[in-house]
Enzyme design. Structure first.
Site, PDB file in Angstrom:
ATOM      1  N   SER A   1      59.140 161.142  79.807  1.00 25.67           N
ATOM      2  CA  SER A   1      60.587 160.953  79.673  1.00 25.67           C
ATOM      3  C   SER A   1      61.253 162.101  78.919  1.00 25.67           C
ATOM      4  CB  SER A   1      60.878 159.646  78.924  1.00 25.67           C
ATOM      5  OG  SER A   1      60.373 158.549  79.650  1.00 25.67           O
TER       6      SER A   1
ATOM      7  N   GLU B   1      55.610 156.924  65.399  1.00 23.82           N
ATOM      8  CA  GLU B   1      56.571 157.996  65.123  1.00 23.82           C
ATOM      9  C   GLU B   1      56.463 158.546  63.710  1.00 23.82           C
ATOM     10  OE1 GLU B   1      57.358 155.034  66.453  1.00 23.82           O
ATOM     11  OE2 GLU B   1      57.714 155.604  68.539  1.00 23.82           O
TER      12      GLU B   1
ATOM     13  N   PHE C   1      64.038 156.602  67.880  1.00 29.64           N
ATOM     14  CA  PHE C   1      62.796 156.494  67.092  1.00 29.64           C
ATOM     15  C   PHE C   1      62.597 157.731  66.212  1.00 29.64           C
ATOM     16  CE2 PHE C   1      61.825 154.302  71.271  1.00 29.64           C
ATOM     17  CZ  PHE C   1      62.267 153.078  70.824  1.00 29.64           C
TER      18      PHE C   1
END
Lengths: 310, 274
Positions: free
Chosen positions: A34, A55, A80
């Protein structure tokens, strides 16, 4: 007109720069397809690290790599990167001023159907507040490529805000991005619209319509939100009767706030801030969502006309 | 640096305890307990285990140390002063305006401080990143971190532990200061982190549990870690917070306060400072 998403321009440029800069490494958190770091990953598998859905670990690991001389590009969704991992970014990257570039995609409302949990309307505000962190919001593919090239050479922490949506080019191929400089895309004399990011093309279309209706309108691309081109802000304030900021972000803390901060201390003048009006986003196609929040060409034009009493 | 013998390391650790307490007492704020519980480990790292050169702090192939438990900064500063990275007079600046000896470490490679730390749990991932850089560059340096039991309550520490195990980072050693005390009291009463050894094992680490004040055991564990292939090593060091000064030992109160003048006098007597 060619349409390209800034995330695509980022991913492709990064893969090209990987050849020139062997010190570049890229980290992602299970979203490489993505964020488009997949292009770099395929070309340089040894220099790509997928950190999984973690993350905080993503930021910490990036800090360690940068402390040992790497130029680190980090990508995941903007919510995130800037939300979940804000504190590791602040503590372990920004405070020690390490060479890590957070290039986060699906920013603003561009993740559309996923809804408010994945949309990001506060990221510029919370990253801009961290000392010495650059904040860049490219308006099209051409500008994205130039920013990524700038980041590969630059040293220190940066936040590059990328969109999932395909946007028309608003810059000529000859355009040269300069850090801390705004760029006049359309020159007028009565109304000045400051903007950045994906919606720049929508703002340009609204400006054109306004000009056709007899209101001479300027559009300024303020893609370097930090450092901000304060001189240009003041120059535009001196020249124009009406000032607007238009952004795909909350009106609290984003581009409009950055411009307002400059105006209030250097050239006090009314600025109308258009953006997300202190609320969360919601699911829908990207076009439907930006329509709903008044950030498509039609919505922008309506807001401008209302303010200008046209 | 030259590898010291166990007896020399024990003497050094005592000397560094005195240095720590002088710094914290002079600052009249900061942490007393933690630096005393971890100083034996840090002494072994800086004066036995790690390849480093105070004359050349930017040496690319130096071993790295990250103080994940950043609040124990006086212990790190004491080692760096003794090793010759930091001029000794700077110790009186600890926690004072304008000093480079911040309350929690701030990155300063000239002075041997490899990373800014203080927010618990972050050093694990940072150290992994350094170990990954070593591997990527084909360099032989190793990366050590000091974790803490309070820090083991942070989710991020386990994200990092999972990554190091998954990536088989055998140039990576985490020592964990298991003194059983955090700011609000005993770890077991707040949110117990046991069993730490089983947790690290489950994350694919080679795991050792030792007495963190037994210098021979620390040295032996570090030697063993060097031989481990394909896995990072966790050395869980059972320690006593405030170790070395009877009035501080195992008392939660001394986690985050400086000694009073009277307490400082007692401490200096017990540690044999003239």
């Amino acid at each position: 007109m060619t349409e390209i998403a800034t995330r695509d321009a980022y991913g492709k440029k990064l893969a090209t720069l990987g050849e020139i800069y062997p010190e570049i490494v890229v980290l992602d958190a299970d979203l490489s397809g993505s964020t488009k770091t997949e292009f770099f990953a395929k070309k340089f598998p040894q220099r790509f690290f997928n950190m999984g859905v973690a993350e905080q670990d993503l930021m910490g690991t990036a800090a360690g790599l940068a402390a040992c001389g790497k130029t680190v590009f980090v990508s995941t969704f903007a919510i995130f990167a800037t939300g979940r991992a804000w504190e590791p970014f602040r503590q372990s990257i920004a405070y020690p001023h390490l060479n890590v570039k957070i290039c986060a995609s699906h920013a603003g409302l561009s993740v559309g159907e996923d809804g408010a949990s994945h949309q990001t309307v506060e990221d510029i505000a919370i990253i801009r507040a961290i000392p010495f962190v650059k904040v860049l919001v490219p308006s099209d593919g051409i500008e994205t490529e130039q920013m990524v090239e700038f980041l590969a050479k630059d040293s220190g922490p940066c936040y590059l805000r990328l969109s999932r949506a395909k946007a028309p080019l608003v810059h000529e191929a000859s355009y040269q991005f300069q850090i801390g400089r705004g760029h006049i895309l359309k020159e007028g004399s009565t109304v000045c619209l400051f903007t950045a990011g994906f919606i720049t093309s929508q703002v340009l279309a609204a400006a054109l319509e306004l000009s056709n209706q007899g209101v001479s309108t300027t559009v300024v691309n303020m893609s370097s939100i930090k450092p901000l081109d304060s001189k240009l802000v003041v120059a535009m304030a001196e020249k124009h009767q009406y000032l607007f900021s238009i952004e795909e972000h909350s009106i609290i803390g984003g581009l409009g706030s950055a411009i307002a901060e400059t105006l209030v201390s250097s050239y006090p003048k009314k600025l109308v801030r258009l953006g997300i009006n202190d609320e969360f986003g919601q699911s829908g196609s990207y076009q439907a969502v930006i329509d709903h929040y008044g950030l498509s060409t039609r919505g922008i034009l309506e807001s401008l006309k209302k303010e200008l009493k046209l | 640096m030259k590898k010291r013998s166990v007896a020399e390391l024990e003497d050094l650790a005592c000397e560094l305890r005195i240095l720590i307490l002088k710094m914290v007492h002079h600052a009249q704020c900061g942490h007393t307990g933690g630096p005393l519980s971890c100083i034996d480990m840090l002494t072994a790292l800086y004066f036995y285990e790690m390849n480093h050169d105070p004359e050349n702090p930017h040496w690319e192939n130096r071993d790295r140390f990250v103080l994940s438990a950043g609040h124990t900064a006086p212990a790190l500063y004491a080692c760096l002063i003794k090793a010759g990275y930091i001029p000794k007079d700077e110790m009186w600046g600890l926690r004072k305006l304008g000093s480079k000896l911040q309350g929690h470490p701030k990155l300063n490679v000239d002075w041997g401080i490899e990373m800014s730390t203080g927010s618990l749990g972050q050093g694990m991932s940072i150290s992994n990143g350094m170990a990954m850089a070593a591997r990527l560059d084909g360099k032989s340096y190793r990366v050590y971190s000091l974790e803490s039991d309070g820090g083991a309550q942070e989710g991020m520490m386990w994200e990092g532990a999972m990554s190091a195990g998954y990536r088989h980072l055998d140039n990576r050693v985490a020592l964990l200061d298991y003194n059983g005390i955090q700011i609000d009291g005993f770890v077991k009463d707040i949110k117990d982190v046991a069993p730490l050894d089983k947790k690290f094992e489950a994350f694919n680490w080679h795991t050792l549990v030792i007495d963190g004040h037994d210098m021979s055991a620390i040295v032996a564990a570090l030697d063993e870690a060097r031989l481990v292939k394909g896995k990072p090593t966790a050395i869980i060091c059972k320690t006593i917070m405030g170790k070395g000064v009877s009035i501080f030992e195992n008392k939660p109160k001394y986690h985050g306060v400086a000694p009073t003048d009277d307490e400082f006098k007692i401490a200096m007597q017990e540690l044999g400072d003239q």
